[in-house]
Design an enzyme around this catalytic site. Structure first.
Site, PDB file in Angstrom:
ATOM      1  N   ASP A   1      14.490  -1.481  -2.527  1.00 37.86           N
ATOM      2  CA  ASP A   1      15.000  -1.028  -1.133  1.00 37.86           C
ATOM      3  C   ASP A   1      15.923  -2.617  -1.469  1.00 37.86           C
ATOM      4  OD1 ASP A   1      15.898  -0.884   1.096  1.00 37.86           O
ATOM      5  OD2 ASP A   1      14.172  -0.998   2.181  1.00 37.86           O
ATOM      6  N   LYS A  23       0.727  -1.098   0.072  1.00 42.82           N
ATOM      7  CA  LYS A  23       0.007  -0.370   0.390  1.00 42.82           C
ATOM      8  C   LYS A  23       0.621   1.053   0.126  1.00 42.82           C
ATOM      9  CE  LYS A  23      -1.038  -0.969   4.964  1.00 42.82           C
ATOM     10  NZ  LYS A  23      -1.780  -0.851   6.245  1.00 42.82           N
ATOM     11  N   GLY A  24       2.095   0.977   0.513  1.00 43.72           N
ATOM     12  CA  GLY A  24       3.356   2.197  -0.025  1.00 43.72           C
ATOM     13  C   GLY A  24       2.676   3.165  -0.793  1.00 43.72           C
ATOM     14  N   ASP A  68       6.387   4.241   5.391  1.00 39.13           N
ATOM     15  CA  ASP A  68       5.502   4.225   6.669  1.00 39.13           C
ATOM     16  C   ASP A  68       6.490   3.516   7.247  1.00 39.13           C
ATOM     17  OD1 ASP A  68       5.449   1.335   5.126  1.00 39.13           O
ATOM     18  OD2 ASP A  68       4.969   0.943   7.431  1.00 39.13           O
ATOM     19  N   GLU A 103       5.962   1.717  -8.250  1.00 39.92           N
ATOM     20  CA  GLU A 103       6.297   1.357  -6.535  1.00 39.92           C
ATOM     21  C   GLU A 103       6.630   2.324  -6.120  1.00 39.92           C
ATOM     22  OE1 GLU A 103       7.076  -0.259  -4.221  1.00 39.92           O
ATOM     23  OE2 GLU A 103       7.036  -3.024  -4.597  1.00 39.92           O
ATOM     24  N   ASP A 104       6.678   2.791  -4.832  1.00 38.57           N
ATOM     25  CA  ASP A 104       6.321   3.427  -3.989  1.00 38.57           C
ATOM     26  C   ASP A 104       9.011   4.074  -3.611  1.00 38.57           C
ATOM     27  OD1 ASP A 104       6.205   1.678  -2.497  1.00 38.57           O
ATOM     28  OD2 ASP A 104       5.946   2.553  -0.558  1.00 38.57           O
ATOM     29  N   LYS A 141      16.736   2.606  -3.506  1.00 40.69           N
ATOM     30  CA  LYS A 141      17.770   2.567  -2.862  1.00 40.69           C
ATOM     31  C   LYS A 141      18.504   2.207  -2.815  1.00 40.69           C
ATOM     32  CE  LYS A 141      16.841   3.610   1.873  1.00 40.69           C
ATOM     33  NZ  LYS A 141      16.499   2.899   3.555  1.00 40.69           N
ATOM     34  N   PHE A 143      17.021   5.800   6.781  1.00 40.88           N
ATOM     35  CA  PHE A 143      15.197   5.090   6.705  1.00 40.88           C
ATOM     36  C   PHE A 143      14.212   6.572   6.454  1.00 40.88           C
ATOM     37  CE2 PHE A 143      11.218   3.767   8.345  1.00 40.88           C
ATOM     38  CZ  PHE A 143      11.388   1.966   8.162  1.00 40.88           C
ATOM     39  N   VAL A 144      13.507   5.958   5.758  1.00 50.12           N
ATOM     40  CA  VAL A 144      13.383   7.576   5.127  1.00 50.12           C
ATOM     41  C   VAL A 144      10.957   6.831   5.238  1.00 50.12           C
ATOM     42  CG1 VAL A 144      14.669   8.510   3.309  1.00 50.12           C
ATOM     43  CG2 VAL A 144      13.269   6.852   2.845  1.00 50.12           C
ATOM     44  N   ARG A 187       3.088   7.616   6.708  1.00 54.50           N
ATOM     45  CA  ARG A 187       2.380   7.608   4.937  1.00 54.50           C
ATOM     46  C   ARG A 187       2.041   9.034   4.629  1.00 54.50           C
ATOM     47  NH1 ARG A 187       2.315   1.851   3.071  1.00 54.50           N
ATOM     48  NH2 ARG A 187       1.591   0.622   4.732  1.00 54.50           N
TER      49      ARG A 187
HETATM   50  C1  PRP Z   1       7.891  -1.424   0.694  1.00 54.03           C
HETATM   51  C2  PRP Z   1       7.078  -0.603   0.014  1.00 54.03           C
HETATM   52  C3  PRP Z   1       7.821  -1.431  -0.979  1.00 54.03           C
HETATM   53  C4  PRP Z   1       9.361  -2.359  -0.895  1.00 54.03           C
HETATM   54  C5  PRP Z   1      10.327  -2.269  -0.780  1.00 54.03           C
HETATM   55  O1  PRP Z   1       6.801  -1.871   1.207  1.00 54.03           O
HETATM   56  O2  PRP Z   1       6.206  -0.032  -0.561  1.00 54.03           O
HETATM   57  O3  PRP Z   1       6.805  -1.954  -2.234  1.00 54.03           O
HETATM   58  O4  PRP Z   1       8.680  -2.242   0.554  1.00 54.03           O
HETATM   59  O5  PRP Z   1      11.109  -2.937  -0.242  1.00 54.03           O
HETATM   60  P1  PRP Z   1      12.045  -4.524  -0.550  1.00 54.03           P
HETATM   61  O6  PRP Z   1      12.733  -3.732  -2.119  1.00 54.03           O
HETATM   62  O7  PRP Z   1      13.661  -4.104   0.105  1.00 54.03           O
HETATM   63  O8  PRP Z   1      11.075  -5.347  -0.959  1.00 54.03           O
HETATM   64  P2  PRP Z   1       6.224  -3.515   2.913  1.00 54.03           P
HETATM   65  O9  PRP Z   1       6.450  -4.942   2.150  1.00 54.03           O
HETATM   66  O10 PRP Z   1       6.674  -1.873   3.393  1.00 54.03           O
HETATM   67  O11 PRP Z   1       4.085  -2.755   2.689  1.00 54.03           O
HETATM   68  P3  PRP Z   1       3.530  -1.540   1.824  1.00 54.03           P
HETATM   69  O12 PRP Z   1       3.955  -1.391   1.318  1.00 54.03           O
HETATM   70  O13 PRP Z   1       2.330  -2.369   2.475  1.00 54.03           O
HETATM   71  O14 PRP Z   1       4.211  -0.633   3.513  1.00 54.03           O
END
Ligand code: PRP
Length: 179
Positions: free
Chosen positions: A102, A42-43, A158, A98-99, A130, A151-152, A164
């Site tokens: 990582d 949901k990010g 979030d 994607e947001d 990142k 950590f952003v 968020r």
């Molecule tokens: C976060 C973000 C990406 C993902 C990136 O989502 O929105 O989808 O992590 O991280 P990665 O490259 O290490 O996989 P999260 O799983 O926290 O769920 P959310 O979107 O519901 O916050």
């Protein structure tokens, strides 16, 4: 909420300028191709709603939900699919939004999942990248900003599901997650 933010990394204005730029590039690439913009919940919600409105061409949207993080700042490494797409993506030009990328695990899982649906093409557009944290080799085709290993939060990102709604990308004070 603001007292938990150490500093602004990317301002609302900078973000919107970059989103408009990427919107023009995506519009030029996908005009006449009837693409599907696919958000990873949901990010992505904040970036998704800004991005799709920055691409003024005939297109459709869809959403899927996957999650990798537990309650902390580190990825659990296990990706769980919580909601699948609803459109038939076979033969479609799909752009995953994607947001943040990582470790890359979420995107790798998502790309492999969508590829099985036989889209005509598949590209990725991310608000943030990142690269210092990558554990799998995967890159986006469109990157809003490449950021350092901090950590952003904000604009959909979030910590424990908070922050968020910050309209900018901010660095979270370490005391908040070290408590
Ligand atoms: C976060 C973000 C990406 C993902 C990136 O989502 O929105 O989808 O992590 O991280 P990665 O490259 O290490 O996989 P999260 O799983 O926290 O769920 P959310 O979107 O519901 O916050």
């Amino acid at each position: 909420m603001m007292k938990d933010i150490a500093r602004v990394l990317i301002s609302e204005e900078e973000l919107h300028r970059r989103i408009r730029e990427m919107g023009r590039e995506l519009a030029a690439e996908y005009e006449g191709k009837d693409p599907v913009f696919l958000g990873v919940l949901k990010g992505v919600v904040v970036f998704f709603s800004d991005m799709i409105r920055a691409v003024p061409i005939k297109s459709q949207i869809d959403l899927l939900a996957v999650s990798s993080y537990g309650a902390g700042t580190e990825s659990s490494g296990t990706i769980v699919m919580k909601k699948d797409v609803s459109l038939n993506l076979e033969g479609r030009h799909v752009v995953i939004l994607e947001d943040i990328i990582d470790t890359g695990l979420t995107l790798k899982f998502t790309v492999e999942h969508i590829r099985k649906m036989n889209p005509a093409s598949l590209k990725v557009c991310t608000m943030l990248d990142k690269p210092a944290r990558r554990v799998v080799e995967i890159e986006a085709d469109y990157v809003g900003f490449t950021i350092p290993n901090e950590f952003v939060v904000g604009c959909g990102l979030d910590y424990n599901d908070y922050y968020r709604n910050l309209p900018f990308i901010g660095v979270l004070r370490p005391e908040v997650y070290e408590k």
